[in-house]
Design a protein around this motif. Structure first.
Motif, PDB file in Angstrom:
ATOM      1  N   VAL A 136       0.793  -1.166   0.047  1.00 41.40           N
ATOM      2  CA  VAL A 136      -0.204   0.007  -0.083  1.00 41.40           C
ATOM      3  C   VAL A 136       1.063   1.132  -0.156  1.00 41.40           C
ATOM      4  O   VAL A 136       2.056   1.288   0.602  1.00 41.40           O
ATOM      5  CB  VAL A 136      -0.942  -0.128   1.260  1.00 41.40           C
ATOM      6  CG1 VAL A 136      -1.500   1.417   1.466  1.00 41.40           C
ATOM      7  CG2 VAL A 136      -1.940  -1.058   1.088  1.00 41.40           C
ATOM      8  N   SER A 137       0.499   2.231  -0.604  1.00 33.50           N
ATOM      9  CA  SER A 137       1.080   3.644  -0.781  1.00 33.50           C
ATOM     10  C   SER A 137       1.463   4.075   0.723  1.00 33.50           C
ATOM     11  O   SER A 137       0.617   4.084   1.815  1.00 33.50           O
ATOM     12  CB  SER A 137       0.113   4.496  -1.367  1.00 33.50           C
ATOM     13  OG  SER A 137       0.781   5.669  -1.229  1.00 33.50           O
ATOM     14  N   PRO A 138       2.582   4.377   1.050  1.00 36.69           N
ATOM     15  CA  PRO A 138       2.855   4.908   2.432  1.00 36.69           C
ATOM     16  C   PRO A 138       2.034   6.197   2.644  1.00 36.69           C
ATOM     17  O   PRO A 138       1.683   6.315   4.101  1.00 36.69           O
ATOM     18  CB  PRO A 138       4.348   5.201   2.278  1.00 36.69           C
ATOM     19  CG  PRO A 138       4.896   4.460   1.190  1.00 36.69           C
ATOM     20  CD  PRO A 138       3.817   4.373  -0.018  1.00 36.69           C
ATOM     21  N   GLY A 160      -8.138   2.072  -7.583  1.00 30.32           N
ATOM     22  CA  GLY A 160      -7.476   2.949  -8.276  1.00 30.32           C
ATOM     23  C   GLY A 160      -6.179   3.772  -7.834  1.00 30.32           C
ATOM     24  O   GLY A 160      -5.134   3.967  -8.361  1.00 30.32           O
ATOM     25  N   GLN A 161      -6.253   3.968  -6.330  1.00 33.06           N
ATOM     26  CA  GLN A 161      -5.334   4.498  -5.675  1.00 33.06           C
ATOM     27  C   GLN A 161      -4.079   3.515  -5.758  1.00 33.06           C
ATOM     28  O   GLN A 161      -2.887   4.139  -5.871  1.00 33.06           O
ATOM     29  CB  GLN A 161      -5.469   4.819  -4.100  1.00 33.06           C
ATOM     30  CG  GLN A 161      -6.337   5.963  -3.956  1.00 33.06           C
ATOM     31  CD  GLN A 161      -6.705   6.023  -2.700  1.00 33.06           C
ATOM     32  OE1 GLN A 161      -7.675   5.331  -1.996  1.00 33.06           O
ATOM     33  NE2 GLN A 161      -6.216   6.863  -1.685  1.00 33.06           N
ATOM     34  N   SER A 165      -0.443   4.378  -7.363  1.00 29.96           N
ATOM     35  CA  SER A 165       0.789   4.343  -6.288  1.00 29.96           C
ATOM     36  C   SER A 165       1.920   3.515  -7.017  1.00 29.96           C
ATOM     37  O   SER A 165       3.063   3.902  -7.099  1.00 29.96           O
ATOM     38  CB  SER A 165       0.518   3.738  -5.223  1.00 29.96           C
ATOM     39  OG  SER A 165       1.760   3.403  -4.318  1.00 29.96           O
ATOM     40  N   LEU A 166       1.297   2.237  -7.687  1.00 33.14           N
ATOM     41  CA  LEU A 166       2.494   1.256  -8.370  1.00 33.14           C
ATOM     42  C   LEU A 166       3.194   2.251  -9.470  1.00 33.14           C
ATOM     43  O   LEU A 166       4.115   2.051  -9.847  1.00 33.14           O
ATOM     44  CB  LEU A 166       1.626   0.182  -8.881  1.00 33.14           C
ATOM     45  CG  LEU A 166       1.203  -0.877  -7.584  1.00 33.14           C
ATOM     46  CD1 LEU A 166       0.412  -1.879  -8.088  1.00 33.14           C
ATOM     47  CD2 LEU A 166       2.160  -1.206  -6.578  1.00 33.14           C
ATOM     48  N   LEU A 167       2.081   2.931 -10.160  1.00 31.47           N
ATOM     49  CA  LEU A 167       2.741   3.578 -11.405  1.00 31.47           C
ATOM     50  C   LEU A 167       3.805   4.652 -10.944  1.00 31.47           C
ATOM     51  O   LEU A 167       4.643   4.887 -11.725  1.00 31.47           O
ATOM     52  CB  LEU A 167       1.614   4.091 -12.042  1.00 31.47           C
ATOM     53  CG  LEU A 167       1.005   3.134 -13.096  1.00 31.47           C
ATOM     54  CD1 LEU A 167      -0.432   4.071 -13.721  1.00 31.47           C
ATOM     55  CD2 LEU A 167       1.670   2.651 -14.250  1.00 31.47           C
ATOM     56  N   ARG A 169       5.384   4.513  -8.399  1.00 34.57           N
ATOM     57  CA  ARG A 169       6.885   3.889  -8.074  1.00 34.57           C
ATOM     58  C   ARG A 169       7.601   3.377  -8.954  1.00 34.57           C
ATOM     59  O   ARG A 169       8.909   3.530  -9.153  1.00 34.57           O
ATOM     60  CB  ARG A 169       6.485   2.580  -6.946  1.00 34.57           C
ATOM     61  CG  ARG A 169       6.135   3.009  -5.677  1.00 34.57           C
ATOM     62  CD  ARG A 169       5.871   1.688  -5.235  1.00 34.57           C
ATOM     63  NE  ARG A 169       4.884   1.967  -3.955  1.00 34.57           N
ATOM     64  CZ  ARG A 169       4.199   1.134  -2.897  1.00 34.57           C
ATOM     65  NH1 ARG A 169       4.375  -0.221  -3.445  1.00 34.57           N
ATOM     66  NH2 ARG A 169       3.918   1.540  -1.943  1.00 34.57           N
ATOM     67  N   ARG A 170       6.966   2.873 -10.129  1.00 32.50           N
ATOM     68  CA  ARG A 170       7.495   2.584 -11.407  1.00 32.50           C
ATOM     69  C   ARG A 170       8.329   3.677 -12.196  1.00 32.50           C
ATOM     70  O   ARG A 170       9.531   3.603 -12.439  1.00 32.50           O
ATOM     71  CB  ARG A 170       6.611   1.876 -12.388  1.00 32.50           C
ATOM     72  CG  ARG A 170       7.425   1.122 -13.372  1.00 32.50           C
ATOM     73  CD  ARG A 170       6.251   0.481 -14.336  1.00 32.50           C
ATOM     74  NE  ARG A 170       5.438  -0.560 -13.638  1.00 32.50           N
ATOM     75  CZ  ARG A 170       4.392  -0.697 -13.859  1.00 32.50           C
ATOM     76  NH1 ARG A 170       3.772  -0.107 -15.102  1.00 32.50           N
ATOM     77  NH2 ARG A 170       3.386  -1.446 -13.029  1.00 32.50           N
ATOM     78  N   VAL A 171       7.714   4.923 -12.140  1.00 28.49           N
ATOM     79  CA  VAL A 171       8.274   5.899 -12.866  1.00 28.49           C
ATOM     80  C   VAL A 171       9.394   6.679 -12.071  1.00 28.49           C
ATOM     81  O   VAL A 171      10.579   6.953 -12.504  1.00 28.49           O
ATOM     82  CB  VAL A 171       7.314   6.987 -12.886  1.00 28.49           C
ATOM     83  CG1 VAL A 171       7.739   8.578 -13.380  1.00 28.49           C
ATOM     84  CG2 VAL A 171       6.200   6.924 -14.022  1.00 28.49           C
ATOM     85  N   GLU A 172       9.267   6.702 -10.523  1.00 27.54           N
ATOM     86  CA  GLU A 172      10.550   7.252  -9.757  1.00 27.54           C
ATOM     87  C   GLU A 172      11.620   6.150  -9.578  1.00 27.54           C
ATOM     88  O   GLU A 172      12.527   6.724  -9.280  1.00 27.54           O
ATOM     89  CB  GLU A 172       9.734   7.262  -8.097  1.00 27.54           C
ATOM     90  CG  GLU A 172       8.701   8.608  -8.173  1.00 27.54           C
ATOM     91  CD  GLU A 172       8.100   8.676  -6.937  1.00 27.54           C
ATOM     92  OE1 GLU A 172       8.378   7.828  -5.923  1.00 27.54           O
ATOM     93  OE2 GLU A 172       7.451   9.823  -6.527  1.00 27.54           O
TER      94      GLU A 172
END
Length: 173
Positions: A136-138, A160-161, A165-167, A169-172
């Motif tokens: 889960v998103s921090p 959706g959240q 959040s996963l997207l 993380r992938r971009v960062e």
């Protein structure tokens, strides 16, 4: 480290004996009707059983886990608490908390059994969505902490959240 921290004199005897590594170590304990420390979720990388009542579990840097603590005396419950923590590397700043060495980034800290129970229900709801709570998103854990601290109802976590959040993380990443 210098002074007392380097010698381990201020640490508990069990955790002080652990090797210096890049893991976060959590001491779990179960003494019937007296004290219970348990992990509600999190992917541990190592477990060391000390005796039938105590064990130490370890987490890699970046791992998110929930530590639930409950203790009672002859007069009743003296602590009910849940902490959701992100394990850190030795080079990161961190907060200390009992039974966790060296400490971690505390995403959520809730005390009193009714509030702890509410957080446990929220974790159950996330699992019913098919999401592992450690993923889960921090930011979600932080908003639960913040809203419960001021007496407001936390927002529910959605698929959706989670996708967003996963997207992110992938971009960062």
């Amino acid at each position: 480290m210098t002074g007392i921290a380097a010698s381990g004199a201020r640490r508990g005897p069990l955790l002080a004996a652990l090797p210096v590594d890049n893991l976060t170590h959590v001491e779990l304990m179960w003494v019937e009707k007296r004290q219970e420390n348990w992990i509600r979720f999190g992917n541990q990388t190592h477990e060391q059983i000390l005796d039938r009542r105590r064990r130490i579990v370890s987490f890699r840097p970046g791992a998110v886990f929930a530590l639930v603590r409950w203790a009672a005396s002859e007069f009743g419950t003296i602590i009910s608490r849940i902490d959701i923590v992100r394990a850190v590397t030795r080079s990161e700043a961190y907060q200390t908390l009992p039974f966790v060495r060296p400490g971690g980034e505390i995403l959520l800290k809730i005390e009193s059994w009714p509030k702890v129970e509410r957080v446990l229900q929220m974790i159950d709801a996330i699992e019913r969505l098919g999401i592992d709570p450690h993923a889960v998103s921090p930011d979600h854990w932080r908003q639960i902490h913040n809203r419960m601290t001021v007496g407001q109802e936390p927002r529910t976590y959605t698929l959706g959240q989670h996708r967003a959040s996963l997207l992110r993380r992938r971009v960062e990443g």
